[in-house]
Scaffold this motif. Structure first.
Motif, PDB file in Angstrom:
ATOM      1  N   VAL A  41       0.714  -1.151   0.007  1.00 46.63           N
ATOM      2  CA  VAL A  41      -0.161   0.131  -0.057  1.00 46.63           C
ATOM      3  C   VAL A  41       0.953   1.294  -0.127  1.00 46.63           C
ATOM      4  CG1 VAL A  41      -1.979  -1.246   1.170  1.00 46.63           C
ATOM      5  CG2 VAL A  41      -0.191  -0.161   2.299  1.00 46.63           C
ATOM      6  N   ALA A  42       0.360   2.306  -0.490  1.00 47.61           N
ATOM      7  CA  ALA A  42       1.080   3.415  -0.531  1.00 47.61           C
ATOM      8  C   ALA A  42       0.278   4.817  -0.333  1.00 47.61           C
ATOM      9  CB  ALA A  42       1.589   3.744  -2.096  1.00 47.61           C
ATOM     10  N   ASP A  43       0.831   5.729   0.418  1.00 41.47           N
ATOM     11  CA  ASP A  43       0.245   7.018   0.893  1.00 41.47           C
ATOM     12  C   ASP A  43       1.328   8.088   0.630  1.00 41.47           C
ATOM     13  OD1 ASP A  43      -1.339   9.029   1.508  1.00 41.47           O
ATOM     14  OD2 ASP A  43      -1.193   8.260   3.916  1.00 41.47           O
ATOM     15  N   GLY A  44       1.232   8.820  -0.626  1.00 41.47           N
ATOM     16  CA  GLY A  44       2.238   9.718  -0.797  1.00 41.47           C
ATOM     17  C   GLY A  44       3.511   9.118  -1.072  1.00 41.47           C
ATOM     18  N   ASP A  45       4.424   9.834  -0.475  1.00 39.28           N
ATOM     19  CA  ASP A  45       5.921   9.217  -0.456  1.00 39.28           C
ATOM     20  C   ASP A  45       6.241   7.957   0.467  1.00 39.28           C
ATOM     21  OD1 ASP A  45       6.280  11.120  -2.341  1.00 39.28           O
ATOM     22  OD2 ASP A  45       7.572  12.386  -1.141  1.00 39.28           O
ATOM     23  N   PHE A  46       5.203   7.366   0.896  1.00 44.64           N
ATOM     24  CA  PHE A  46       5.190   6.073   1.933  1.00 44.64           C
ATOM     25  C   PHE A  46       4.682   4.867   1.503  1.00 44.64           C
ATOM     26  CE2 PHE A  46       6.266   9.972   4.602  1.00 44.64           C
ATOM     27  CZ  PHE A  46       7.421   9.209   5.444  1.00 44.64           C
ATOM     28  N   VAL A  47       5.522   3.733   1.298  1.00 45.74           N
ATOM     29  CA  VAL A  47       4.889   2.659   0.999  1.00 45.74           C
ATOM     30  C   VAL A  47       5.233   1.533   2.165  1.00 45.74           C
ATOM     31  CG1 VAL A  47       5.564   0.636  -0.730  1.00 45.74           C
ATOM     32  CG2 VAL A  47       5.750   3.022  -1.450  1.00 45.74           C
ATOM     33  N   ILE A  48       4.218   0.727   2.346  1.00 49.87           N
ATOM     34  CA  ILE A  48       4.199  -0.307   3.341  1.00 49.87           C
ATOM     35  C   ILE A  48       4.057  -1.579   2.329  1.00 49.87           C
ATOM     36  CG2 ILE A  48       3.209  -1.432   5.550  1.00 49.87           C
ATOM     37  CD1 ILE A  48       2.081   1.203   6.287  1.00 49.87           C
ATOM     38  N   ALA A  49       4.910  -2.581   2.614  1.00 49.73           N
ATOM     39  CA  ALA A  49       5.026  -3.964   2.028  1.00 49.73           C
ATOM     40  C   ALA A  49       4.918  -4.713   3.274  1.00 49.73           C
ATOM     41  CB  ALA A  49       6.329  -3.842   1.048  1.00 49.73           C
ATOM     42  N   HIS A  50       3.900  -5.906   3.034  1.00 48.41           N
ATOM     43  CA  HIS A  50       3.667  -6.796   3.809  1.00 48.41           C
ATOM     44  C   HIS A  50       4.326  -7.969   3.296  1.00 48.41           C
ATOM     45  CE1 HIS A  50       1.239 -10.238   5.690  1.00 48.41           C
ATOM     46  NE2 HIS A  50       1.698  -9.680   6.785  1.00 48.41           N
ATOM     47  N   GLY A  51       5.378  -8.904   3.919  1.00 46.10           N
ATOM     48  CA  GLY A  51       5.939  -9.822   3.102  1.00 46.10           C
ATOM     49  C   GLY A  51       6.615 -10.777   4.116  1.00 46.10           C
TER      50      GLY A  51
END
Length: 135
Positions: free
Chosen positions: A70-80
């Motif tokens: 998921v992304a919000d502006g300049d931040f990305v969260i990767a669940h892995g």
């Protein structure tokens, strides 16, 4: 119509993680991580070189699988899931938080947890995907 900034950032993280953790192509991976990369993880030495050296010194069986991004502006969260960490070492389930600036990763935080086996999962549900991982 072109991709949104969020879509571009998610694709950058997908490619970067695959390049570094699965392909172990360090020369290409340099284009995804800033030379001034800030590492907030307690498990990884500082900077881009700290991350790359950790992967270089790790087992050749190390693998990264992405489940959700998921992304919000300049931040990305990767669940892995990180697997192949070594004999009798459980897989890690990770939420990696990346700050991206001008198309390159500049900062990272993570939340890591050992993956529970079916026998140890009180919920009875896997922590990653629809199947339990193996050690």
């Amino acid at each position: 119509m072109g991709q949104s900034v969020q879509e571009k950032n998610k694709e950058l993280v997908r490619l970067a993680f695959d390049t570094l953790f699965n392909k172990k192509d360090f020369a290409t991976a340099k284009k995804f991580w800033s030379p001034d990369y800030i590492q907030h993880s307690a498990h990884v030495p500082p900077g881009r070189d700290g991350l790359f050296d950790l992967v270089k010194s790790g087992p050749s069986t190390l693998k990264y699988e992405l489940q959700l991004i998921v992304a919000d502006g300049d931040f990305v969260i990767a669940h892995g899931r990180f697997s192949g960490l070594g004999a009798s070492i459980p897989n890690w389930i990770a939420a990696d938080i990346l700050h991206i600036k001008d198309g390159i990763m500049v900062e990272h935080w993570d939340v890591l947890q050992d993956e529970a086996t079916r026998e140890k999962s009180k919920s009875g549900a896997p922590m990653f995907g629809d199947k339990f991982g193996t050690i």
